[in-house]
Design a protein around this motif. Structure first.
Motif, short mmCIF file in Angstrom:
data_model
loop_
_atom_site.label_atom_id
_atom_site.label_comp_id
_atom_site.label_asym_id
_atom_site.label_seq_id
_atom_site.Cartn_x
_atom_site.Cartn_y
_atom_site.Cartn_z
N ILE A 152 7.07 1.91 -4.18
CA ILE A 152 8.32 1.39 -3.14
C ILE A 152 8.13 0.04 -2.11
O ILE A 152 9.39 -1.26 -1.84
CB ILE A 152 8.44 2.88 -1.91
N SER A 153 6.58 0.41 -2.50
CA SER A 153 6.29 -0.79 -1.17
C SER A 153 6.46 -1.77 -2.15
O SER A 153 6.75 -3.97 -0.78
CB SER A 153 4.75 -0.83 -1.08
N GLU A 154 6.22 -2.10 -3.24
CA GLU A 154 6.55 -3.75 -4.04
C GLU A 154 8.21 -3.89 -3.99
O GLU A 154 8.07 -5.38 -4.05
CB GLU A 154 6.38 -3.22 -5.64
N HIS A 155 9.28 -3.35 -3.94
CA HIS A 155 10.03 -3.66 -3.86
C HIS A 155 10.87 -3.59 -2.23
O HIS A 155 12.00 -4.39 -2.60
CB HIS A 155 11.33 -2.08 -4.27
N TYR A 156 9.91 -3.18 -1.66
CA TYR A 156 10.56 -3.52 0.32
C TYR A 156 8.85 -4.50 0.50
O TYR A 156 8.71 -3.34 0.63
CB TYR A 156 10.85 -1.88 0.60
N PRO A 157 9.01 -5.42 0.44
CA PRO A 157 7.60 -5.52 0.88
C PRO A 157 7.46 -5.89 1.89
O PRO A 157 6.23 -6.65 2.86
CB PRO A 157 7.85 -7.70 0.12
N ASP A 158 8.30 -5.56 3.08
CA ASP A 158 8.40 -5.25 4.49
C ASP A 158 7.92 -4.33 4.93
O ASP A 158 7.68 -4.01 5.94
CB ASP A 158 9.47 -5.88 5.40
N LEU A 159 7.87 -3.01 4.02
CA LEU A 159 7.11 -1.65 4.29
C LEU A 159 5.74 -1.85 4.74
O LEU A 159 5.08 -2.20 3.65
CB LEU A 159 7.71 -0.81 3.09
N THR A 160 5.13 -1.10 5.11
CA THR A 160 3.79 -0.29 5.60
C THR A 160 3.73 0.80 4.73
O THR A 160 4.42 2.14 6.02
CB THR A 160 2.51 -0.87 6.42
N ILE A 161 3.31 1.91 4.02
CA ILE A 161 2.91 3.31 3.59
C ILE A 161 2.26 3.41 3.69
O ILE A 161 0.58 3.47 3.03
CB ILE A 161 3.40 3.67 2.60
N ARG A 162 1.19 4.41 5.06
CA ARG A 162 0.08 5.66 5.10
C ARG A 162 -0.07 6.24 4.57
O ARG A 162 0.98 7.71 5.42
CB ARG A 162 -0.05 4.92 6.73
N GLU A 163 -0.58 7.33 3.71
CA GLU A 163 -0.79 8.43 2.99
C GLU A 163 -2.19 9.10 3.32
O GLU A 163 -2.74 8.34 3.17
CB GLU A 163 -0.52 8.19 1.36
N TRP A 164 -1.76 10.08 4.32
CA TRP A 164 -3.00 11.18 4.29
C TRP A 164 -2.57 12.21 3.26
O TRP A 164 -2.02 12.87 3.49
CB TRP A 164 -2.87 11.63 5.39
N TYR A 165 -4.21 12.67 2.90
CA TYR A 165 -4.16 14.05 2.21
C TYR A 165 -4.81 14.97 2.97
O TYR A 165 -5.97 14.89 3.37
CB TYR A 165 -5.38 14.06 0.90
N LEU A 166 -3.68 16.41 3.07
CA LEU A 166 -4.19 17.41 3.29
C LEU A 166 -4.66 18.25 3.20
O LEU A 166 -4.43 17.68 1.91
CB LEU A 166 -3.40 18.09 5.09
N SER A 167 -5.50 19.67 3.61
CA SER A 167 -4.96 20.81 2.73
C SER A 167 -4.97 21.24 1.38
O SER A 167 -4.50 21.55 -0.12
CB SER A 167 -6.03 21.68 3.39
N ASP A 168 -3.00 21.68 1.71
CA ASP A 168 -2.11 21.80 1.25
C ASP A 168 -1.05 20.64 0.80
O ASP A 168 0.28 20.92 0.43
CB ASP A 168 -1.87 22.72 1.70
#
Length: 244
Positions: free
Chosen positions: A19-35
């Motif tokens: 998705i970030s490649e298709h929409y270069p203006d995006l920034t996606i931040r990803e957090w892993y929680l316990s579940d």
């Protein structure tokens, strides 16, 4: 002792990266929680309907706003198995992952901390075997404060602590058990619960042990750049002090 911080970006099959490649203006931040995973998506541009449809498929929308400042979305999705994942590879090479993962313009950005530069080098060599890896920086951290980004994620600190153990720990903390001098006793604390004193104490000790064990890696990182041992007795000063 020195610490080593490495920042790098990788390319491999991942829906967030795509998705970030298709929409270069995006920034996606990803957090892993316990579940689950929590994803924050931001853009300074107004989103297209196609982009909004793709975001809807990522998981449950917790927050979405579109205004003059652009797009801001927070989603939650099930936590995919981390078996053989890049996060597990960090652990195999004694590297501490610093969340979040950042997806931007088709790249996944990661930062890790290690005690030994050789661990960082081995990790990067392993990743390059099946991923396109671009190293952004490798920095030795010496005689300086550990960066605030090293603050331990709460879910890691309380990993494997049961609800009963957490309840025992909270009761002790809120009742002043850990203050000096103590404001309560184990007997008094147990009387506030529906379990015997021995059972309450077992819950509390297990909670303390797990919490300290989980915090151990962060404790070692925080103290790694310290010089000397403040608890070690200086015999010279002790003798001089006695002579005075």
């Amino acid at each position: 002792m020195s610490l080593y911080e490495a920042s790098f970006r990788v390319r491999h099959e991942c829906p967030y990266r795509e998705i970030s490649e298709h929409y270069p203006d995006l920034t996606i931040r990803e957090w892993y929680l316990s579940d689950c995973q929590v994803i924050e998506i931001t853009s300074s541009e107004s989103p297209s309907e196609d982009l909004l449809d793709e975001i809807d498929r990522l998981g449950t929308i917790l927050h979405r706003s579109v205004d003059d400042s652009g797009l801001h979305v927070v989603t939650q999705s099930c936590l995919c198995s981390l078996e053989d994942s890049i996060i597990e590879r960090f652990e195999e090479y004694n590297c501490l992952y610093q969340p979040p993962t950042i997806h931007r313009q088709g790249w996944e950005h990661y930062s890790v901390i290690a005690f030994d530069e050789r661990d960082v080098r081995a990790l990067l060599n392993d990743l390059e075997a099946d991923r396109n890896v671009d190293v952004l920086s490798k920095t030795a951290i010496t005689e300086q404060e550990i960066p605030h980004s090293m603050l331990a994620p709460v879910d890691q600190l309380f990993d494997d602590v049961t609800e009963r153990q957490l309840a025992a720990l909270r009761l002790a903390l809120e009742s002043g058990y850990y203050e000096q001098p103590r404001k309560t006793s184990l007997r008094d604390l147990a009387e506030q619960t529906a379990v015997a004193r021995s059972t309450y104490e077992e819950h509390l000790r297990k909670a303390e042990n797990k919490l300290l064990t989980n915090a151990g890696q962060f404790l070692r990182l925080v103290t790694a750049t310290s010089t000397g041992n403040p608890l070690k007795v200086d015999r010279t000063q002790q003798v001089e002090g006695t002579a005075d």
